[in-house]
Design a protein around this motif. Structure first.
Motif, PDB file in Angstrom:
ATOM      1  N   VAL A 284     -13.328 -12.988   3.045  1.00  0.00           N
ATOM      2  CA  VAL A 284     -12.401 -12.014   2.443  1.00  0.00           C
ATOM      3  C   VAL A 284     -11.856 -12.517   1.108  1.00  0.00           C
ATOM      4  O   VAL A 284     -11.730 -13.714   0.888  1.00  0.00           O
ATOM      5  N   ILE A 285     -11.555 -11.549   0.236  1.00  0.00           N
ATOM      6  CA  ILE A 285     -10.827 -11.840  -0.995  1.00  0.00           C
ATOM      7  C   ILE A 285      -9.373 -11.570  -0.638  1.00  0.00           C
ATOM      8  O   ILE A 285      -9.072 -10.546  -0.019  1.00  0.00           O
ATOM      9  N   GLU A 286      -8.446 -12.454  -0.998  1.00  0.00           N
ATOM     10  CA  GLU A 286      -7.049 -12.183  -0.647  1.00  0.00           C
ATOM     11  C   GLU A 286      -6.121 -12.453  -1.813  1.00  0.00           C
ATOM     12  O   GLU A 286      -6.423 -13.276  -2.681  1.00  0.00           O
ATOM     13  N   LYS A 287      -4.995 -11.719  -1.818  1.00  0.00           N
ATOM     14  CA  LYS A 287      -4.035 -11.873  -2.910  1.00  0.00           C
ATOM     15  C   LYS A 287      -2.632 -11.513  -2.425  1.00  0.00           C
ATOM     16  O   LYS A 287      -2.454 -10.530  -1.706  1.00  0.00           O
ATOM     17  N   SER A 288      -1.645 -12.305  -2.869  1.00  0.00           N
ATOM     18  CA  SER A 288      -0.245 -12.023  -2.520  1.00  0.00           C
ATOM     19  C   SER A 288       0.334 -11.020  -3.507  1.00  0.00           C
ATOM     20  O   SER A 288      -0.120 -10.912  -4.642  1.00  0.00           O
ATOM     21  N   TYR A 289       1.365 -10.305  -3.053  1.00  0.00           N
ATOM     22  CA  TYR A 289       2.009  -9.322  -3.925  1.00  0.00           C
ATOM     23  C   TYR A 289       3.452  -9.130  -3.498  1.00  0.00           C
ATOM     24  O   TYR A 289       3.826  -9.437  -2.364  1.00  0.00           O
ATOM     25  N   GLY A 290       4.272  -8.587  -4.425  1.00  0.00           N
ATOM     26  CA  GLY A 290       5.673  -8.299  -4.137  1.00  0.00           C
ATOM     27  C   GLY A 290       5.839  -6.816  -3.858  1.00  0.00           C
ATOM     28  O   GLY A 290       5.199  -5.996  -4.482  1.00  0.00           O
ATOM     29  N   LEU A 291       6.696  -6.472  -2.906  1.00  0.00           N
ATOM     30  CA  LEU A 291       6.975  -5.079  -2.528  1.00  0.00           C
ATOM     31  C   LEU A 291       8.374  -4.681  -2.967  1.00  0.00           C
ATOM     32  O   LEU A 291       9.173  -5.535  -3.337  1.00  0.00           O
ATOM     33  N   GLU A 292       8.657  -3.365  -2.859  1.00  0.00           N
ATOM     34  CA  GLU A 292      10.034  -2.911  -3.091  1.00  0.00           C
ATOM     35  C   GLU A 292      10.950  -3.597  -2.075  1.00  0.00           C
ATOM     36  O   GLU A 292      12.105  -3.840  -2.344  1.00  0.00           O
ATOM     37  N   TYR A 293      10.380  -3.936  -0.893  1.00  0.00           N
ATOM     38  CA  TYR A 293      11.204  -4.612   0.110  1.00  0.00           C
ATOM     39  C   TYR A 293      10.468  -5.781   0.748  1.00  0.00           C
ATOM     40  O   TYR A 293      10.170  -5.772   1.921  1.00  0.00           O
ATOM     41  N   GLY A 294      10.089  -6.769  -0.035  1.00  0.00           N
ATOM     42  CA  GLY A 294       9.516  -7.997   0.539  1.00  0.00           C
ATOM     43  C   GLY A 294       8.258  -8.473  -0.144  1.00  0.00           C
ATOM     44  O   GLY A 294       7.934  -8.032  -1.249  1.00  0.00           O
ATOM     45  N   ASN A 295       7.563  -9.404   0.508  1.00  0.00           N
ATOM     46  CA  ASN A 295       6.324  -9.985  -0.007  1.00  0.00           C
ATOM     47  C   ASN A 295       5.266  -9.908   1.066  1.00  0.00           C
ATOM     48  O   ASN A 295       5.564  -9.962   2.251  1.00  0.00           O
ATOM     49  N   ASP A 296       4.020  -9.814   0.658  1.00  0.00           N
ATOM     50  CA  ASP A 296       2.941  -9.796   1.646  1.00  0.00           C
ATOM     51  C   ASP A 296       1.631 -10.195   0.986  1.00  0.00           C
ATOM     52  O   ASP A 296       1.602 -10.513  -0.207  1.00  0.00           O
ATOM     53  N   LYS A 297       0.558 -10.152   1.782  1.00  0.00           N
ATOM     54  CA  LYS A 297      -0.758 -10.518   1.268  1.00  0.00           C
ATOM     55  C   LYS A 297      -1.752  -9.446   1.705  1.00  0.00           C
ATOM     56  O   LYS A 297      -1.695  -8.971   2.832  1.00  0.00           O
ATOM     57  N   LEU A 298      -2.651  -9.048   0.792  1.00  0.00           N
ATOM     58  CA  LEU A 298      -3.684  -8.071   1.137  1.00  0.00           C
ATOM     59  C   LEU A 298      -5.070  -8.709   1.042  1.00  0.00           C
ATOM     60  O   LEU A 298      -5.287  -9.602   0.214  1.00  0.00           O
ATOM     61  N   CYS A 299      -5.975  -8.246   1.904  1.00  0.00           N
ATOM     62  CA  CYS A 299      -7.328  -8.807   1.964  1.00  0.00           C
ATOM     63  C   CYS A 299      -8.360  -7.677   1.974  1.00  0.00           C
ATOM     64  O   CYS A 299      -8.122  -6.622   2.546  1.00  0.00           O
ATOM     65  N   ILE A 300      -9.495  -7.959   1.344  1.00  0.00           N
ATOM     66  CA  ILE A 300     -10.641  -7.037   1.375  1.00  0.00           C
ATOM     67  C   ILE A 300     -11.876  -7.855   1.727  1.00  0.00           C
ATOM     68  O   ILE A 300     -12.045  -8.978   1.241  1.00  0.00           O
TER      69      ILE A 300
ATOM     70  N   THR B 131       7.097   0.330  -6.832  1.00  0.00           N
ATOM     71  CA  THR B 131       7.103  -0.569  -8.010  1.00  0.00           C
ATOM     72  C   THR B 131       5.702  -0.789  -8.585  1.00  0.00           C
ATOM     73  O   THR B 131       5.556  -1.267  -9.701  1.00  0.00           O
ATOM     74  N   GLY B 132       4.689  -0.523  -7.800  1.00  0.00           N
ATOM     75  CA  GLY B 132       3.302  -0.731  -8.256  1.00  0.00           C
ATOM     76  C   GLY B 132       2.729  -2.080  -7.851  1.00  0.00           C
ATOM     77  O   GLY B 132       1.552  -2.350  -8.101  1.00  0.00           O
ATOM     78  N   GLY B 133       3.534  -2.911  -7.198  1.00  0.00           N
ATOM     79  CA  GLY B 133       3.069  -4.251  -6.814  1.00  0.00           C
ATOM     80  C   GLY B 133       1.867  -4.228  -5.867  1.00  0.00           C
ATOM     81  O   GLY B 133       0.925  -5.008  -6.027  1.00  0.00           O
ATOM     82  N   THR B 134       1.896  -3.318  -4.909  1.00  0.00           N
ATOM     83  CA  THR B 134       0.815  -3.236  -3.921  1.00  0.00           C
ATOM     84  C   THR B 134      -0.491  -2.790  -4.586  1.00  0.00           C
ATOM     85  O   THR B 134      -1.533  -3.422  -4.417  1.00  0.00           O
ATOM     86  N   ALA B 135      -0.398  -1.701  -5.345  1.00  0.00           N
ATOM     87  CA  ALA B 135      -1.601  -1.175  -6.009  1.00  0.00           C
ATOM     88  C   ALA B 135      -2.145  -2.208  -6.995  1.00  0.00           C
ATOM     89  O   ALA B 135      -3.356  -2.416  -7.084  1.00  0.00           O
ATOM     90  N   ASN B 136      -1.247  -2.868  -7.711  1.00  0.00           N
ATOM     91  CA  ASN B 136      -1.685  -3.855  -8.699  1.00  0.00           C
ATOM     92  C   ASN B 136      -2.430  -5.017  -8.045  1.00  0.00           C
ATOM     93  O   ASN B 136      -3.371  -5.563  -8.631  1.00  0.00           O
ATOM     94  N   CYS B 137      -2.015  -5.368  -6.839  1.00  0.00           N
ATOM     95  CA  CYS B 137      -2.690  -6.435  -6.088  1.00  0.00           C
ATOM     96  C   CYS B 137      -4.164  -6.062  -5.868  1.00  0.00           C
ATOM     97  O   CYS B 137      -5.071  -6.876  -6.086  1.00  0.00           O
ATOM     98  N   ILE B 138      -4.403  -4.818  -5.483  1.00  0.00           N
ATOM     99  CA  ILE B 138      -5.787  -4.357  -5.247  1.00  0.00           C
ATOM    100  C   ILE B 138      -6.554  -4.281  -6.568  1.00  0.00           C
ATOM    101  O   ILE B 138      -7.714  -4.689  -6.652  1.00  0.00           O
TER     102      ILE B 138
END
Ligand code: AMP
Length: 173
Positions: free
Chosen positions: A90-106, A126-133
């Protein structure tokens, strides 16, 4: 009109999941089959879906809309999931949310056959999630045609931070 029906259907929950967040609940859209169906048909008619090779849908509410659109346009659906959910490489990346932090994987194998992607989620804040992808796909030299969301919180300026076209069905300013 679809926009009006969506606005009247989406339910606001103040201070959820934490204080000062006005949570926009899309669940009532899913309880209204005609509205859900009209919404998916409208989104699926956008021309960038003809051009795309595949859809990347974001965990978890993006999966609902992404899978319905993918079925309608008959194109592959790729899941961007929260950490520790996807097997294999998987490719993975951390990102910031309007309410917290997380990591997304593809999954690497899911995107490698394709070049052009449209990203689907329920809401742009905020765009943090979409920007991560976007960054993950760009890292792999992929082309991102658009982000499609149901709701955009325009007062948070998410779309200005993203360098791809954003299509939202309803906006809150
Ligand atoms: P952001 O990364 O800030 O653009 O946040 C977008 C993601 O967080 C989406 O996947 C949404 O499901 C979720 N989200 C952020 N803010 C809200 C909100 N006010 N109501 C519902 N979902 C939200």
């Amino acid at each position: 009109m679809l926009t009006e029906r969506l606005k009247n259907t989406i339910k606001d929950y103040p201070d959820f999941p934490k204080k000062d967040i006005l949570f926009k609940d899309i669940s009532p859209i899913l309880s209204d089959p005609e509205l859900f169906s009209n919404l998916i048909d409208k989104i699926a008619s956008y021309s960038f879906f003809n051009e795309t090779d595949a859809i990347v849908a974001i965990d978890a509410r993006g999966f609902i809309f992404g899978s319905a659109i993918a079925k309608t346009i008959k194109k592959p659906l790729i899941l961007a999931r929260k950490k520790n959910k996807l097997p294999g490489l998987v490719i993975e990346k951390s990102y910031g949310l309007e309410y917290g932090n997380d990591k997304l994987c593809i999954q690497e194998s899911a995107i490698s056959p394709y070049q052009k992607f449209v990203i689907v989620d329920d809401l742009l804040a905020t765009g943090g999630t979409a920007n991560c992808i976007i960054e993950m796909l760009k890292m792999k030299r992929k082309e991102i045609l658009a982000l499609s969301v149901i709701i955009e919180l325009t007062f948070l300026g998410g779309s200005e931070k993203l360098d791809i076209p954003v299509f939202s069905e309803i906006q809150y300013s």
